[in-house]
Motif scaffolding. Structure first.
Motif, PDB file in Angstrom:
ATOM      1  N   ASN A 138       0.827  -1.221   0.000  1.00 36.41           N
ATOM      2  CA  ASN A 138       0.000   0.000   0.000  1.00 36.41           C
ATOM      3  C   ASN A 138       0.860   1.270   0.000  1.00 36.41           C
ATOM      4  O   ASN A 138       0.535   2.258   0.652  1.00 36.41           O
ATOM      5  CB  ASN A 138      -0.950   0.024   1.213  1.00 36.41           C
ATOM      6  CG  ASN A 138      -1.906  -1.140   1.207  1.00 36.41           C
ATOM      7  OD1 ASN A 138      -2.296  -1.640   0.158  1.00 36.41           O
ATOM      8  ND2 ASN A 138      -2.288  -1.608   2.384  1.00 36.41           N
ATOM      9  N   TRP A 139       1.968   1.229  -0.744  1.00 36.75           N
ATOM     10  CA  TRP A 139       2.896   2.364  -0.742  1.00 36.75           C
ATOM     11  C   TRP A 139       2.319   3.599  -1.418  1.00 36.75           C
ATOM     12  O   TRP A 139       2.626   4.740  -1.044  1.00 36.75           O
ATOM     13  CB  TRP A 139       4.205   1.978  -1.452  1.00 36.75           C
ATOM     14  CG  TRP A 139       4.036   1.819  -2.943  1.00 36.75           C
ATOM     15  CD1 TRP A 139       3.675   0.689  -3.607  1.00 36.75           C
ATOM     16  CD2 TRP A 139       4.181   2.827  -3.948  1.00 36.75           C
ATOM     17  NE1 TRP A 139       3.592   0.902  -4.955  1.00 36.75           N
ATOM     18  CE2 TRP A 139       3.909   2.225  -5.187  1.00 36.75           C
ATOM     19  CE3 TRP A 139       4.532   4.186  -3.928  1.00 36.75           C
ATOM     20  CZ2 TRP A 139       3.950   2.923  -6.397  1.00 36.75           C
ATOM     21  CZ3 TRP A 139       4.582   4.881  -5.135  1.00 36.75           C
ATOM     22  CH2 TRP A 139       4.297   4.254  -6.349  1.00 36.75           C
ATOM     23  N   CYS A 140       1.477   3.376  -2.435  1.00 34.09           N
ATOM     24  CA  CYS A 140       1.040   4.495  -3.281  1.00 34.09           C
ATOM     25  C   CYS A 140      -0.178   5.215  -2.698  1.00 34.09           C
ATOM     26  O   CYS A 140      -1.132   4.563  -2.247  1.00 34.09           O
ATOM     27  CB  CYS A 140       0.699   3.983  -4.680  1.00 34.09           C
ATOM     28  SG  CYS A 140       0.413   5.331  -5.852  1.00 34.09           S
ATOM     29  N   PRO A 141      -0.172   6.557  -2.693  1.00 30.51           N
ATOM     30  CA  PRO A 141      -1.380   7.287  -2.291  1.00 30.51           C
ATOM     31  C   PRO A 141      -2.549   6.932  -3.208  1.00 30.51           C
ATOM     32  O   PRO A 141      -2.347   6.521  -4.354  1.00 30.51           O
ATOM     33  CB  PRO A 141      -0.984   8.768  -2.473  1.00 30.51           C
ATOM     34  CG  PRO A 141       0.508   8.771  -2.493  1.00 30.51           C
ATOM     35  CD  PRO A 141       0.926   7.450  -3.073  1.00 30.51           C
ATOM     36  N   SER A 142      -3.766   7.108  -2.705  1.00 31.13           N
ATOM     37  CA  SER A 142      -4.967   6.793  -3.484  1.00 31.13           C
ATOM     38  C   SER A 142      -5.644   8.081  -3.923  1.00 31.13           C
ATOM     39  O   SER A 142      -5.938   8.947  -3.086  1.00 31.13           O
ATOM     40  CB  SER A 142      -5.946   5.964  -2.648  1.00 31.13           C
ATOM     41  OG  SER A 142      -5.409   4.701  -2.366  1.00 31.13           O
ATOM     42  N   TRP A 143      -5.901   8.180  -5.231  1.00 26.80           N
ATOM     43  CA  TRP A 143      -6.581   9.363  -5.768  1.00 26.80           C
ATOM     44  C   TRP A 143      -8.029   9.051  -6.108  1.00 26.80           C
ATOM     45  O   TRP A 143      -8.356   7.910  -6.484  1.00 26.80           O
ATOM     46  CB  TRP A 143      -5.900   9.827  -7.048  1.00 26.80           C
ATOM     47  CG  TRP A 143      -4.688  10.685  -6.879  1.00 26.80           C
ATOM     48  CD1 TRP A 143      -4.653  12.046  -6.769  1.00 26.80           C
ATOM     49  CD2 TRP A 143      -3.317  10.245  -6.851  1.00 26.80           C
ATOM     50  NE1 TRP A 143      -3.354  12.486  -6.662  1.00 26.80           N
ATOM     51  CE2 TRP A 143      -2.506  11.406  -6.703  1.00 26.80           C
ATOM     52  CE3 TRP A 143      -2.700   9.001  -6.912  1.00 26.80           C
ATOM     53  CZ2 TRP A 143      -1.124  11.360  -6.632  1.00 26.80           C
ATOM     54  CZ3 TRP A 143      -1.317   8.934  -6.839  1.00 26.80           C
ATOM     55  CH2 TRP A 143      -0.541  10.103  -6.700  1.00 26.80           C
TER      56      TRP A 143
END
Length: 593
Positions: A138-143
């Motif tokens: 879950n490293w990536c931010p969520s847009w």
């Protein structure tokens, strides 16, 4: 507008990206399969990561020295970032931001850690913000789809940023020990599902919120709590009206499975929730939403596994029976479903038309570790990749009717690490009418090798029997039959079952009081002489007849129980299946009287 219309009517074929020890390159999709000139081959073994933007127009890759970004449409290089250790890349939905992640490290001067999550402005190439992100998971931010909202999990809180301004978060969702969150797809209003694991005897729970309403005891749209959950997978449907939650434990305390235990829960934004009742015990291998958001498919149960489509009431709509499968994949348009057995299974696939519940083809993709639908909804990609398997690496492109249109085998001294389609936005490729006739192919068909079952030395010179270890169940349509299409309410169904049960009990009581006057009613297909009360004069034959009638009566009672809605055991269903043979045996005995 006219250009867009022409583009929509006649889209280009999706490219295929291939990454391995032979380098990074692109292949033209069906029907050409030649190496593409859009991207000049990057030779060497140093390419660690690559990704397309959501609309497929941008492509980024890391070659062990820099992260490069190109525009696929005009073949122009946009940026090069000095990130030699980058292993994860992702574009924001509208191509505004490129997120990059490098493994977390510390230094003598900075023990708190080096900033390893970078967010770059794709237009200017400037770094908008850097964060410390220790875990790769879950490293990536969520847009959100329109990029108005961006969220990331920080120390048991979900921080929300607006309009890609990452200098300060404008809102936060705080719950003690938040473990995971998933932002809803689609337009406003935005919703978020959060998971909090249980501790000290308290249950785990998943809650749904609508942004930015997080405060107060009644802020949540829905709440579902459950025990037996070490981790969860949360799946929003496309319309953001419901979430499916697969709750898993690492260990099955009953000792029945080394997969641990899994349960499937349904949570809707209107507050409704339910446990999805799966008719077969065992692991839950896969759960997928249809793009229509009105149904989902679950693959579950000890092998041979069952696969069932459920509606939004969590009622089964169609049961595909049992088979060697552990994965399900809906086509982009949602009208075709592939059930497959990959990993430790032999790669058997079943391609189904889910509008008519009709089997289209049954291809076999042996040793496959990866599967993906082409955005055109017609072609399928299967691949055998390292490190999951280091032998027989390669990929195949199929038509859904079962024809192999292209095949590439990696040389024995090389490895394939990743294969992926160029994505396209929804609606670019129109849905086509399903065909059941296999399309022609120039690739010679290969008969899959059938491994013979092991036979111990004592049985090797004896004839082979056709007995099966597992009895496979056939597909079954579970929709209401024509003329009975309006589903009953829960109360009406309950009353109907009570009425039928009382009726069955009365009939049973009458037959118990006067067995001679009320023999077991035979089905319509039963010959009249099967209910004859005459005797043969041979005590042995009379005894057999009596036993057969006893078994037939028991079968009738089971059928009545099934009619009242009672769930029968497997051995009871097997008894019902033997009815025809018993009737024939009874007829033969009585004809000899």
């Amino acid at each position: 507008m006219s250009f867009f219309f022409r583009y929509k009517m006649a889209p280009s074929t999706p490219l295929l990206t291939v990454r391995g020890s032979e380098g990074l390159y692109m292949v033209n999709g069906p029907p050409h399969f030649t190496e593409s000139t859009v991207f000049p081959r990057e030779s060497g073994k140093n390419c660690k990561t690559c990704t397309f933007s959501k609309d497929g127009t941008l492509f980024a890759w890391g070659n062990g020295e820099k992260v490069n970004v190109i525009n696929v449409t005009n073949k122009g290089r946009l940026h090069s970032f000095d990130l030699p250790k980058a292993v994860c890349l992702e574009f924001s939905p509208k191509n505004t931001v490129l997120a990059t992640w490098q493994p977390y490290t510390t230094s003598k001067d900075d023990t708190s850690g080096i900033l390893n999550l970078q967010l770059y402005d794709v237009k200017t190439g400037t770094c908008l913000k850097s964060f410390i992100q220790k875990k790769m998971q879950n490293w990536c931010p969520s847009w959100s789809e329109d990029e108005t909202l961006c969220a990331r999990n920080v120390n048991n809180e979900v921080h929300f940023f607006e309009n890609n301004d990452f200098n300060t978060f404008v809102n936060k969702l705080h719950l003690k020990k938040i473990n995971d969150f998933v932002l809803s797809p689609g337009p406003q209003p935005y919703k978020v599902a959060v998971y909090v694991p249980g501790s000290k005897g308290a249950p785990s729970f998943v809650r749904l919120y609508q942004y930015p309403n997080f405060d107060g005891p009644h802020a949540a749209l829905a709440n579902k709590s459950f025990f037996k959950a070490d981790k969860v997978t949360m799946l929003w449907n496309k319309k953001a009206t419901a979430v499916l939650v697969i709750a898993s434990t690492d260990v099955d305390k009953t000792g029945a499975s080394y997969y641990g235990e899994q349960t499937l829960h349904y949570i809707a934004t209107n507050g409704e929730s339910a446990v999805v009742q799966l008719p077969k015990n065992g692991p839950i291998y896969d759960v997928v939403w249809n793009s229509s958001s009105t149904e989902f498919c679950a693959v579950y149960g000890f092998m041979p596994a069952k696969a069932t489509i459920f509606n939004l009431k969590c009622d089964p709509v169609f049961d595909f029976g049992t088979g060697p499968r552990n994965a399900a994949y809906y086509s982009p348009h949602g009208h075709i479903l592939v059930l497959a057995g990959f990993g430790n299974l032999r790669g058997q696939m079943e391609v189904w038309d889910v509008k008519n519940y009709k089997l289209i083809s049954k291809p076999v993709a042996s040793d496959s570790t990866y599967f993906a639908w082409c955005p055109d909804g017609e072609h399928i990609l299967t691949a055998t990749c390292a490190p999951r398997l280091r032998v027989n690496n390669g990929y195949k492109i199929w038509h859904y009717t079962g024809s192999v249109l292209h095949k590439y085998d990696v040389p024995s001294n090389a490895e394939l690490w990743q294969v992926s389609w160029q994505p396209f936005l929804d609606g670019i490729f129109p849905e086509k009418v399903i065909t059941y006739q296999a399309v022609p192919s120039d690739v010679p068909s290969e008969e899959p090798k059938v491994a013979t079952a092991y036979r111990p030395p004592a049985l090797r010179n004896k004839p082979v029997t056709n007995s099966k270890l597992h009895e496979e169940e056939p597909p079954q349509n579970m929709k209401p039959q024509p003329g009975n299409e309006k589903p009953l309410s829960k109360t009406a169904l309950k009353n109907q079952r009570k009425h039928e049960a009382k009726k069955a009990a009365k009939q049973e009581a009458r037959s118990d009081k006067s067995p001679d006057m009320a023999p077991t009613p035979a089905p319509q297909s039963t010959p009249r002489n099967t209910i004859s009360q005459s005797t043969s004069g041979d005590p042995e034959i009379d005894k057999k007849i009596k036993n057969l009638k006893k078994k037939l009566k028991a079968i009738e009672q089971l059928k009545e129980q099934a009619a009242t809605g009672k769930q029968l055991e497997k051995n009871q269903l097997e008894k019902i299946q033997k009815e025809k043979a018993l009737l024939q045996e009874l007829e033969d005995l009585e004809l000899g009287i």
